[in-house]
Design a protein around this motif. Sequence first.
Motif, PDB file in Angstrom:
ATOM      1  N   PHE A   1       2.116  -3.625  -4.192  1.00  0.00           N
ATOM      2  CA  PHE A   1       1.121  -4.371  -3.008  1.00  0.00           C
ATOM      3  C   PHE A   1      -0.175  -3.613  -2.056  1.00  0.00           C
ATOM      4  O   PHE A   1      -0.420  -5.159  -1.723  1.00  0.00           O
ATOM      5  CB  PHE A   1       2.184  -4.388  -1.633  1.00  0.00           C
ATOM      6  CG  PHE A   1       2.501  -4.600  -0.293  1.00  0.00           C
ATOM      7  CD1 PHE A   1       3.233  -5.069   0.072  1.00  0.00           C
ATOM      8  CD2 PHE A   1       1.508  -3.937   0.698  1.00  0.00           C
ATOM      9  CE1 PHE A   1       3.103  -5.892   1.662  1.00  0.00           C
ATOM     10  CE2 PHE A   1       1.284  -4.667   2.090  1.00  0.00           C
ATOM     11  CZ  PHE A   1       2.534  -5.376   2.435  1.00  0.00           C
ATOM     12  N   ALA A   2      -0.460  -3.070  -2.143  1.00  0.00           N
ATOM     13  CA  ALA A   2      -1.918  -2.789  -1.885  1.00  0.00           C
ATOM     14  C   ALA A   2      -2.744  -3.332  -2.827  1.00  0.00           C
ATOM     15  O   ALA A   2      -4.002  -3.951  -2.322  1.00  0.00           O
ATOM     16  CB  ALA A   2      -1.778  -0.981  -2.455  1.00  0.00           C
ATOM     17  N   GLY A   3      -2.644  -3.795  -4.338  1.00  0.00           N
ATOM     18  CA  GLY A   3      -3.571  -4.262  -4.915  1.00  0.00           C
ATOM     19  C   GLY A   3      -3.612  -5.768  -4.472  1.00  0.00           C
ATOM     20  O   GLY A   3      -4.418  -6.578  -4.603  1.00  0.00           O
ATOM     21  N   ALA A   4      -2.285  -7.082  -4.291  1.00  0.00           N
ATOM     22  CA  ALA A   4      -2.091  -8.199  -3.381  1.00  0.00           C
ATOM     23  C   ALA A   4      -3.319  -8.327  -2.383  1.00  0.00           C
ATOM     24  O   ALA A   4      -3.730  -9.485  -2.660  1.00  0.00           O
ATOM     25  CB  ALA A   4      -1.254  -8.212  -3.358  1.00  0.00           C
ATOM     26  N   ALA A   5      -3.007  -7.226  -1.651  1.00  0.00           N
ATOM     27  CA  ALA A   5      -3.922  -7.284   0.009  1.00  0.00           C
ATOM     28  C   ALA A   5      -5.155  -7.255  -0.625  1.00  0.00           C
ATOM     29  O   ALA A   5      -6.182  -7.965  -0.027  1.00  0.00           O
ATOM     30  CB  ALA A   5      -2.723  -5.960   0.925  1.00  0.00           C
ATOM     31  N   LEU A   6      -5.660  -6.483  -1.827  1.00  0.00           N
ATOM     32  CA  LEU A   6      -7.416  -6.379  -1.594  1.00  0.00           C
ATOM     33  C   LEU A   6      -7.664  -7.461  -1.977  1.00  0.00           C
ATOM     34  O   LEU A   6      -8.770  -8.405  -2.079  1.00  0.00           O
ATOM     35  CB  LEU A   6      -7.010  -5.965  -3.426  1.00  0.00           C
ATOM     36  CG  LEU A   6      -6.994  -3.896  -2.559  1.00  0.00           C
ATOM     37  CD1 LEU A   6      -7.643  -2.967  -4.016  1.00  0.00           C
ATOM     38  CD2 LEU A   6      -9.129  -3.674  -1.984  1.00  0.00           C
ATOM     39  N   ARG A   7      -6.483  -8.021  -2.679  1.00  0.00           N
ATOM     40  CA  ARG A   7      -7.632  -9.623  -3.761  1.00  0.00           C
ATOM     41  C   ARG A   7      -7.280 -11.100  -2.243  1.00  0.00           C
ATOM     42  O   ARG A   7      -8.086 -11.475  -2.772  1.00  0.00           O
ATOM     43  CB  ARG A   7      -6.193  -9.979  -5.243  1.00  0.00           C
ATOM     44  CG  ARG A   7      -6.107  -9.656  -6.504  1.00  0.00           C
ATOM     45  CD  ARG A   7      -5.805  -9.542  -7.106  1.00  0.00           C
ATOM     46  NE  ARG A   7      -5.834 -10.788  -8.067  1.00  0.00           N
ATOM     47  CZ  ARG A   7      -4.640 -10.909  -8.664  1.00  0.00           C
ATOM     48  NH1 ARG A   7      -3.852 -10.363  -8.921  1.00  0.00           N
ATOM     49  NH2 ARG A   7      -4.777 -12.591  -9.445  1.00  0.00           N
ATOM     50  N   LEU A   8      -6.281 -10.815  -1.761  1.00  0.00           N
ATOM     51  CA  LEU A   8      -6.231 -11.845  -0.184  1.00  0.00           C
ATOM     52  C   LEU A   8      -6.443 -11.547   1.151  1.00  0.00           C
ATOM     53  O   LEU A   8      -6.841 -11.378   1.420  1.00  0.00           O
ATOM     54  CB  LEU A   8      -4.204 -11.579  -0.297  1.00  0.00           C
ATOM     55  CG  LEU A   8      -3.151 -11.945   0.018  1.00  0.00           C
ATOM     56  CD1 LEU A   8      -1.989 -11.781  -0.365  1.00  0.00           C
ATOM     57  CD2 LEU A   8      -3.743 -13.594  -0.713  1.00  0.00           C
ATOM     58  N   ARG A   9      -7.757 -10.174   0.687  1.00  0.00           N
ATOM     59  CA  ARG A   9      -8.981  -9.320   1.828  1.00  0.00           C
ATOM     60  C   ARG A   9      -8.331  -9.076   2.993  1.00  0.00           C
ATOM     61  O   ARG A   9      -8.948  -9.130   3.654  1.00  0.00           O
ATOM     62  CB  ARG A   9      -9.905 -10.815   1.791  1.00  0.00           C
ATOM     63  CG  ARG A   9     -10.233 -11.296   0.090  1.00  0.00           C
ATOM     64  CD  ARG A   9     -11.925 -12.036   0.577  1.00  0.00           C
ATOM     65  NE  ARG A   9     -12.350 -12.365  -0.487  1.00  0.00           N
ATOM     66  CZ  ARG A   9     -14.059 -12.649  -0.300  1.00  0.00           C
ATOM     67  NH1 ARG A   9     -13.939 -13.859   0.309  1.00  0.00           N
ATOM     68  NH2 ARG A   9     -14.166 -13.590  -2.001  1.00  0.00           N
ATOM     69  N   LEU A  10      -7.475  -9.267   2.115  1.00  0.00           N
ATOM     70  CA  LEU A  10      -6.321  -7.942   4.103  1.00  0.00           C
ATOM     71  C   LEU A  10      -7.073  -6.584   4.229  1.00  0.00           C
ATOM     72  O   LEU A  10      -6.392  -6.018   5.223  1.00  0.00           O
ATOM     73  CB  LEU A  10      -5.394  -8.414   3.828  1.00  0.00           C
ATOM     74  CG  LEU A  10      -4.512  -9.598   3.742  1.00  0.00           C
ATOM     75  CD1 LEU A  10      -2.927  -9.601   3.622  1.00  0.00           C
ATOM     76  CD2 LEU A  10      -5.013  -9.739   5.235  1.00  0.00           C
TER      77      LEU A  10
END
Length: 248
Positions: free
Chosen positions: A183-192
Amino acid sequence: MYRKEGDIAGDPGPAATTAATGLGPLLVSLQLTDSAFPSGFYTLSHSLEGYAQAGAVDAESLPLLLADLLLHGVGPADATALALAHRATAAGDPEAVVRIDEHLFATKLGREMRQAATRTGRQLLDLGHEVFGRPEIGAYYDRVVRREAPGTQAVAAGIVYAATGVPVRQAVAADLFAFCVSFAGAALRLRLTDHRTAQTLLRGAAPVIETAVDAALRRELDDVGATVFASDVMSGRHERAEARLFAS
């Protein structure tokens, strides 16, 4: 002529050394939760991309969304199924594992979430059998290949953890942490978020993980199922989005 480790008297080899130190289950957990382990988690956003596309999440609300998913989504569904599959595998009851697998699969309302769960589960069983060489893992993978079971990720993880001797509580905690890392990795890639704040996010999730683990260990099969309907809505919208960075 070269000798293999363990051929020399007094050299127990890596497997025996690990068993002697009692670190085997911990090392398995670390390997399976490593973001470099190619289970396919890196392709998933766990509905986060749908939230981002709808403008329904930002940096401040990200920890709240993660907590909701842990306590009302993946905790009651996947984590509970993992615990049940772990116990059934340890008890030598593969038919019970299939029932748990089918039940969890049926609770996933969206096509996208079902496909994500079975794709990562099949990959985990395939690679887990190759890496750990346990017959329980290979036997269930064969059943999935023959389409006798769906092979959801959580059930696959329960089988792998049980077959490698990881205690059920540690197994559930490890898989929930792996979910949070994904989840955190996805947030990084989504620039959140950024890399530093992502670590704060993971640390903040620790007490929530503990609560989710305790609850998952108390549930029975009839209790398996998520109640984060907004996540299902976002996933459904994500299926029809024109541009998608993640598979879910």
